[in-house]
Design a protein around this motif. Structure first.
Motif, PDB file in Angstrom:
ATOM      1  N   SER A 154       0.787  -1.248  -0.085  1.00  0.00           N
ATOM      2  CA  SER A 154       0.065  -0.077  -0.006  1.00  0.00           C
ATOM      3  C   SER A 154       0.826   1.386   0.236  1.00  0.00           C
ATOM      4  O   SER A 154       2.153   1.198   0.451  1.00  0.00           O
ATOM      5  CB  SER A 154      -0.910  -0.061   1.336  1.00  0.00           C
ATOM      6  OG  SER A 154      -0.180   0.031   2.443  1.00  0.00           O
ATOM      7  N   GLU A 155       0.354   2.360  -0.410  1.00  0.00           N
ATOM      8  CA  GLU A 155       0.883   3.574  -0.361  1.00  0.00           C
ATOM      9  C   GLU A 155       1.543   4.115   0.761  1.00  0.00           C
ATOM     10  O   GLU A 155       2.426   4.641   1.156  1.00  0.00           O
ATOM     11  CB  GLU A 155      -0.018   4.665  -1.073  1.00  0.00           C
ATOM     12  CG  GLU A 155       0.789   6.111  -1.275  1.00  0.00           C
ATOM     13  CD  GLU A 155       1.782   6.122  -2.381  1.00  0.00           C
ATOM     14  OE1 GLU A 155       2.832   6.991  -2.195  1.00  0.00           O
ATOM     15  OE2 GLU A 155       1.667   5.443  -3.285  1.00  0.00           O
ATOM     16  N   GLU A 187       2.427   2.035   3.355  1.00  0.00           N
ATOM     17  CA  GLU A 187       3.511   1.413   3.788  1.00  0.00           C
ATOM     18  C   GLU A 187       4.599   1.690   2.922  1.00  0.00           C
ATOM     19  O   GLU A 187       5.817   1.172   3.457  1.00  0.00           O
ATOM     20  CB  GLU A 187       3.225  -0.345   3.603  1.00  0.00           C
ATOM     21  CG  GLU A 187       2.206  -0.717   4.409  1.00  0.00           C
ATOM     22  CD  GLU A 187       1.609  -1.947   4.100  1.00  0.00           C
ATOM     23  OE1 GLU A 187       1.841  -2.347   2.808  1.00  0.00           O
ATOM     24  OE2 GLU A 187       1.213  -2.983   4.922  1.00  0.00           O
TER      25      GLU A 187
END
Length: 232
Positions: A166-167, A169
């Motif tokens: 994800s963005e 992370e």
């Protein structure tokens, strides 16, 4: 003798160890140089030390065990003095005999080894100290002459493909693998070589630092010439 870096706004040149450790970084100045013209035969010391693998840490006992000429003794006295000065200051100096560092060639679009321009990061208030006594010397660059590699669109996109998460992370991923510490020189960047025998203090990225961290890189070693480097 005037140094090539003495007129550079990034560098403050001092003449004592006390000035080196006590002068504050400010503005665009994030590198301080104790300028020295060292006497002694450091080549003799390098020739008599034993290199194990590509890098060997040299202890005080290793230095004391060497049988040296008068000029070799002068060089050894300087090494012992520098180690003691930094130790008394509270640093943990490491004297390294170096053939080469490990290269990072796992990814063809970004390098994260010490030959890439990078900054040092620390969770505590500290600085990097560095002196090359023999062999090739490191380079630094002003912060306005570099671009963070992770901000270059094509590199960032390839890192996102590598991450596959994800963005939210993604930023943590960049920090975890130190991608965010590395920089690309701009086309007209002019490196400042740190030279031989000067003891440098470079600003590090940590929460209380008032200036930008100093961007630096290890040099490509000269063929058959070992580096003798003090760092902490």
């Amino acid at each position: 003798m005037k140094n090539s870096f003495s007129d550079n706004k990034q560098v403050k040149v001092v003449s004592t160890f006390s000035e080196l450790v006590n002068s504050p970084f400010q503005g665009t100045m994030n590198a301080i140089c104790w300028s020295r013209n060292l006497v002694g035969d450091f080549q003799e010391i390098v020739a008599k030390l034993e290199l194990k693998e590509n890098m060997t840490e040299i202890s005080v006992d290793d230095l004391l065990a060497l049988q040296l000429s008068e000029k070799g003794n002068l060089a050894r006295d300087i090494l012992l003095s520098d180690i003691q000065l930094l130790t008394d200051f509270g640093a943990s100096p490491s004297l390294n005999l170096l053939k080469c560092y490990e290269r990072d060639d796992e990814l063809d679009f970004i390098s994260t080894d010490v030959y890439s321009y990078h900054v040092d990061r620390s969770p505590i208030a500290t600085d990097t100290f560095l002196c090359t006594y023999h062999g090739a010397a490191s380079d630094i660059l002003p912060n306005d002459q570099v671009e963070q590699k992770i901000s270059i669109p094509e590199i960032r996109e390839k890192l996102k493909e590598l991450h596959e998460g994800s963005e939210a992370e993604f930023e943590a991923f960049l920090e975890e693998y130190f991608f965010d510490l590395h920089y690309q020189p701009k086309p007209n960047a002019i490196p400042i070589n740190l030279g031989i025998g000067h003891l440098w203090r470079l600003a590090v990225d940590h929460p209380t630092q008032q200036v930008l961290p100093c961007v630096h890189r290890a040099p490509i070693e000269k063929d058959g010439v070992y580096r003798l480097l003090l760092i902490c």
